[in-house]
Scaffold this motif. Structure first.
Motif, mmCIF file in Angstrom:
data_model
loop_
_atom_site.group_PDB
_atom_site.id
_atom_site.type_symbol
_atom_site.label_atom_id
_atom_site.label_comp_id
_atom_site.label_asym_id
_atom_site.label_seq_id
_atom_site.Cartn_x
_atom_site.Cartn_y
_atom_site.Cartn_z
ATOM 1 N N ASP A 1 -10.424 -14.934 -2.987
ATOM 2 C CA ASP A 1 -10.906 -16.309 -2.934
ATOM 3 C C ASP A 1 -10.180 -17.096 -4.020
ATOM 4 O OD1 ASP A 1 -12.484 -18.720 -3.291
ATOM 5 O OD2 ASP A 1 -14.048 -17.698 -2.141
ATOM 6 N N PRO A 2 -9.501 -18.188 -3.665
ATOM 7 C CA PRO A 2 -8.760 -18.946 -4.676
ATOM 8 C C PRO A 2 -9.640 -19.543 -5.763
ATOM 9 C CG PRO A 2 -8.819 -20.132 -2.586
ATOM 10 C CD PRO A 2 -9.355 -18.765 -2.321
ATOM 11 N N ASN A 3 -10.943 -19.587 -5.518
ATOM 12 C CA ASN A 3 -11.868 -20.096 -6.537
ATOM 13 C C ASN A 3 -12.218 -19.041 -7.569
ATOM 14 O OD1 ASN A 3 -12.042 -22.625 -5.235
ATOM 15 N ND2 ASN A 3 -13.579 -21.821 -3.821
ATOM 16 N N GLY A 4 -11.664 -17.819 -7.392
ATOM 17 C CA GLY A 4 -11.923 -16.753 -8.346
ATOM 18 C C GLY A 4 -13.302 -16.145 -8.211
ATOM 19 N N THR A 5 -13.899 -16.248 -7.011
ATOM 20 C CA THR A 5 -15.267 -15.763 -6.805
ATOM 21 C C THR A 5 -15.310 -14.560 -5.872
ATOM 22 O OG1 THR A 5 -15.527 -17.392 -5.034
ATOM 23 C CG2 THR A 5 -16.316 -17.997 -7.237
ATOM 24 N N GLY A 6 -14.364 -13.652 -6.011
ATOM 25 C CA GLY A 6 -14.379 -12.449 -5.188
ATOM 26 C C GLY A 6 -13.351 -12.500 -4.081
ATOM 27 N N LEU A 7 -13.726 -12.012 -2.905
ATOM 28 C CA LEU A 7 -12.805 -11.910 -1.778
ATOM 29 C C LEU A 7 -13.159 -12.922 -0.699
ATOM 30 C CD1 LEU A 7 -12.754 -8.020 -1.638
ATOM 31 C CD2 LEU A 7 -10.745 -9.461 -2.042
ATOM 32 N N ALA A 8 -12.122 -13.540 -0.154
ATOM 33 C CA ALA A 8 -12.324 -14.477 0.944
ATOM 34 C C ALA A 8 -12.346 -13.760 2.287
ATOM 35 C CB ALA A 8 -11.221 -15.537 0.946
ATOM 36 N N ALA A 9 -11.625 -12.619 2.380
ATOM 37 C CA ALA A 9 -11.565 -11.877 3.639
ATOM 38 C C ALA A 9 -11.074 -10.462 3.367
ATOM 39 C CB ALA A 9 -10.644 -12.573 4.639
ATOM 40 N N VAL A 10 -11.521 -9.512 4.198
ATOM 41 C CA VAL A 10 -11.091 -8.115 4.059
ATOM 42 C C VAL A 10 -11.002 -7.465 5.434
ATOM 43 C CG1 VAL A 10 -12.220 -7.821 1.811
ATOM 44 C CG2 VAL A 10 -13.427 -7.156 3.884
ATOM 45 N N CYS A 11 -10.273 -6.352 5.492
ATOM 46 C CA CYS A 11 -10.357 -5.411 6.603
ATOM 47 C C CYS A 11 -9.909 -4.054 6.081
ATOM 48 C CB CYS A 11 -9.528 -5.834 7.810
ATOM 49 S SG CYS A 11 -7.738 -5.656 7.612
ATOM 50 N N VAL A 12 -10.221 -3.014 6.829
ATOM 51 C CA VAL A 12 -9.856 -1.654 6.444
ATOM 52 C C VAL A 12 -9.171 -0.987 7.622
ATOM 53 C CG1 VAL A 12 -10.680 0.615 5.709
ATOM 54 C CG2 VAL A 12 -11.785 -1.451 4.830
ATOM 55 N N VAL A 13 -8.078 -0.267 7.350
ATOM 56 C CA VAL A 13 -7.371 0.502 8.372
ATOM 57 C C VAL A 13 -7.472 1.980 8.019
ATOM 58 C CG1 VAL A 13 -5.193 0.918 9.563
ATOM 59 C CG2 VAL A 13 -5.782 -1.401 8.815
ATOM 60 N N THR A 14 -7.986 2.771 8.949
ATOM 61 C CA THR A 14 -8.071 4.215 8.770
ATOM 62 C C THR A 14 -7.085 4.867 9.717
ATOM 63 O OG1 THR A 14 -10.434 3.996 8.268
ATOM 64 C CG2 THR A 14 -9.605 6.205 8.710
ATOM 65 N N ARG A 15 -6.195 5.663 9.158
ATOM 66 C CA ARG A 15 -5.139 6.301 9.956
ATOM 67 C C ARG A 15 -5.469 7.769 10.183
ATOM 68 N NH1 ARG A 15 -2.904 2.647 6.470
ATOM 69 N NH2 ARG A 15 -1.513 1.100 7.398
ATOM 70 N N TYR A 16 -5.367 8.194 11.428
ATOM 71 C CA TYR A 16 -5.633 9.580 11.787
ATOM 72 C C TYR A 16 -4.368 10.203 12.376
ATOM 73 C CZ TYR A 16 -10.522 8.065 11.564
ATOM 74 O OH TYR A 16 -11.735 7.556 11.152
ATOM 75 N N GLY A 17 -4.291 11.534 12.269
ATOM 76 C CA GLY A 17 -3.158 12.244 12.830
ATOM 77 C C GLY A 17 -2.089 12.508 11.788
ATOM 78 N N THR A 18 -1.001 13.094 12.232
ATOM 79 C CA THR A 18 0.130 13.420 11.359
ATOM 80 C C THR A 18 1.190 12.339 11.486
ATOM 81 O OG1 THR A 18 -0.287 15.770 11.714
ATOM 82 C CG2 THR A 18 1.855 15.155 10.789
ATOM 83 N N PRO A 19 1.541 11.652 10.378
ATOM 84 C CA PRO A 19 2.572 10.609 10.466
ATOM 85 C C PRO A 19 3.841 11.146 11.105
ATOM 86 C CG PRO A 19 1.518 10.573 8.314
ATOM 87 C CD PRO A 19 1.014 11.802 9.018
ATOM 88 N N GLY A 20 4.367 10.365 12.053
ATOM 89 C CA GLY A 20 5.582 10.794 12.731
ATOM 90 C C GLY A 20 5.327 11.680 13.926
ATOM 91 N N ALA A 21 4.043 11.971 14.204
ATOM 92 C CA ALA A 21 3.727 12.867 15.320
ATOM 93 C C ALA A 21 3.934 12.196 16.673
ATOM 94 C CB ALA A 21 2.283 13.355 15.213
ATOM 95 N N GLY A 22 4.088 10.881 16.650
ATOM 96 C CA GLY A 22 4.324 10.179 17.900
ATOM 97 C C GLY A 22 3.052 9.608 18.492
ATOM 98 N N HIS A 23 3.212 8.922 19.616
ATOM 99 C CA HIS A 23 2.136 8.172 20.256
ATOM 100 C C HIS A 23 0.886 9.011 20.488
ATOM 101 C CE1 HIS A 23 0.660 4.914 22.944
ATOM 102 N NE2 HIS A 23 0.106 5.915 23.593
ATOM 103 N N ALA A 24 1.066 10.253 20.922
ATOM 104 C CA ALA A 24 -0.092 11.082 21.280
ATOM 105 C C ALA A 24 -0.765 11.714 20.071
ATOM 106 C CB ALA A 24 0.339 12.170 22.260
ATOM 107 N N GLY A 25 -0.110 11.676 18.915
ATOM 108 C CA GLY A 25 -0.654 12.379 17.766
ATOM 109 C C GLY A 25 -1.157 11.511 16.640
ATOM 110 N N GLU A 26 -1.179 10.189 16.844
ATOM 111 C CA GLU A 26 -1.612 9.285 15.789
ATOM 112 C C GLU A 26 -2.535 8.202 16.353
ATOM 113 O OE1 GLU A 26 1.448 8.305 12.557
ATOM 114 O OE2 GLU A 26 2.685 8.606 14.331
ATOM 115 N N LEU A 27 -3.399 7.691 15.513
ATOM 116 C CA LEU A 27 -4.274 6.579 15.867
ATOM 117 C C LEU A 27 -4.687 5.873 14.590
ATOM 118 C CD1 LEU A 27 -5.955 5.161 18.181
ATOM 119 C CD2 LEU A 27 -7.846 6.650 17.481
ATOM 120 N N SER A 28 -4.647 4.548 14.599
ATOM 121 C CA SER A 28 -5.152 3.753 13.482
ATOM 122 C C SER A 28 -6.351 2.947 13.956
ATOM 123 C CB SER A 28 -4.074 2.805 12.946
ATOM 124 O OG SER A 28 -3.070 3.511 12.254
#
Length: 296
Positions: free
Chosen positions: A51-78
């Motif tokens: 927040d530009p007013n210095g009062t915390g966060l204006a917006a957030v999101c979280v990304v959780t990644r599953y699978g083995t990086p580089g495993a390809g389309h069938a082996g990964e999901l975010s």
């Protein structure tokens, strides 16, 4: 003079942002659940706009990644979750900025999320498609049959031990379709209760509860069939006097009907959406409820 909001950069979140994340959730009427945020920010990657007013966060999101990086389309999901914009900053494009950032960071990895009716139009504009529905129910489980009568013949439901964890991970990977080891191994420290359904020496289901502000949340819930899922729920319910809350895949109509018959009410229905794939890789017949709507 504060920086214009449109010029505030998106930055990775750290555990130092826990209190601000919880405050933003409360601002939007969500349970603050700081311990859930701790799990999300350690098992996944949070993104935020200050927040530009210095009062915390204006917006957030979280990304959780599953699978083995580089495993390809069938082996990964975010999975994208906890998309929140402060009430005094809504309708200024912050949600879209965060979503586009998360999508760029994911690259070619398929994406999934749960969408509220307010967020669904944004996700549709960004190319997400609806593949199913999720039903949130809440209440106290009233007078279920004894657990031993619910359990299918040969199935025993008991408290999980450390020795069960490898079997839980194997079952979860088989049912979910991609490897979630980094998340699953955090369950013993995060969950209030962790149960397994065992057939002989084989783990054929597992479920956990974790404490939210207003209820004990059942999730994840993976089971061989609906009767095994009911036995796991009854076992968890027998060890708490708090209301229960869980998110059930709408395709499990029989389980939903049973939960409603035993005191749980439908709170809200939300869409399951994907991008970069036609469907989730999971076995929907055995996947009944997610850990949280932020993690799938």
């Amino acid at each position: 003079m504060s920086t214009p909001l449109a010029e505030v950069p998106i930055r990775p979140l750290t555990l130092r942002d826990l209190a601000s994340c919880a405050e933003l959730a409360a601002d939007r009427g969500w349970p603050p659940d700081e311990h859930k945020w701790r799990l999300l920010l350690t098992a996944g990657t949070g993104y935020g706009i200050d927040d530009p007013n210095g009062t915390g966060l204006a917006a957030v999101c979280v990304v959780t990644r599953y699978g083995t990086p580089g495993a390809g389309h069938a082996g990964e999901l975010s999975v994208i979750g906890m998309m929140l914009v402060a009430t005094h900053h809504e309708r200024q494009g912050l949600g879209q900025r965060l979503m586009r950032h998360a999508m760029r960071e994911a690259g070619n990895t398929p994406l999934a999320l749960y969408a509220t009716r307010f967020g669904q139009p944004l996700y549709e504009r960004l190319g997400f498609t609806v593949i199913g529905q999720n039903v949130k129910v809440r209440g106290r489980l009233l007078s279920p049959p004894p657990q031993d009568r619910l359990s299918p013949e040969g199935i025993t439901v008991r408290t999980a031990t450390a020795e069960d964890l490898p079997a839980i991970v194997r079952l979860d990977t088989e049912v979910f379709g991609v490897d979630r080891t980094l998340m699953i191994t955090r369950f013993p420290a995060f969950a209030e209760q962790l149960r397994v359904a065992v057939d002989g020496s084989d783990v054929v289901g597992y479920a956990a509860t974790w404490a939210s502000t207003d209820a004990d949340v059942i999730g994840p819930l993976i089971a061989r069939d609906a009767p095994t899922a009911k036995a796991l729920i009854a076992s968890l319910a027998s060890s708490t006097d708090r209301p229960l809350r869980t998110d059930i895949d709408a395709r499990h109509e029989g389980l939903l009907a049973w939960l409603k018959e035993h005191g749980l009410d439908v709170v809200v229905t939300s869409a399951v959406m994907v991008h970069g794939t036609d469907d989730l890789p999971c076995d929907r017949g055995r996947r009944f409820a997610p850990l949280t709507m932020a993690t799938l």
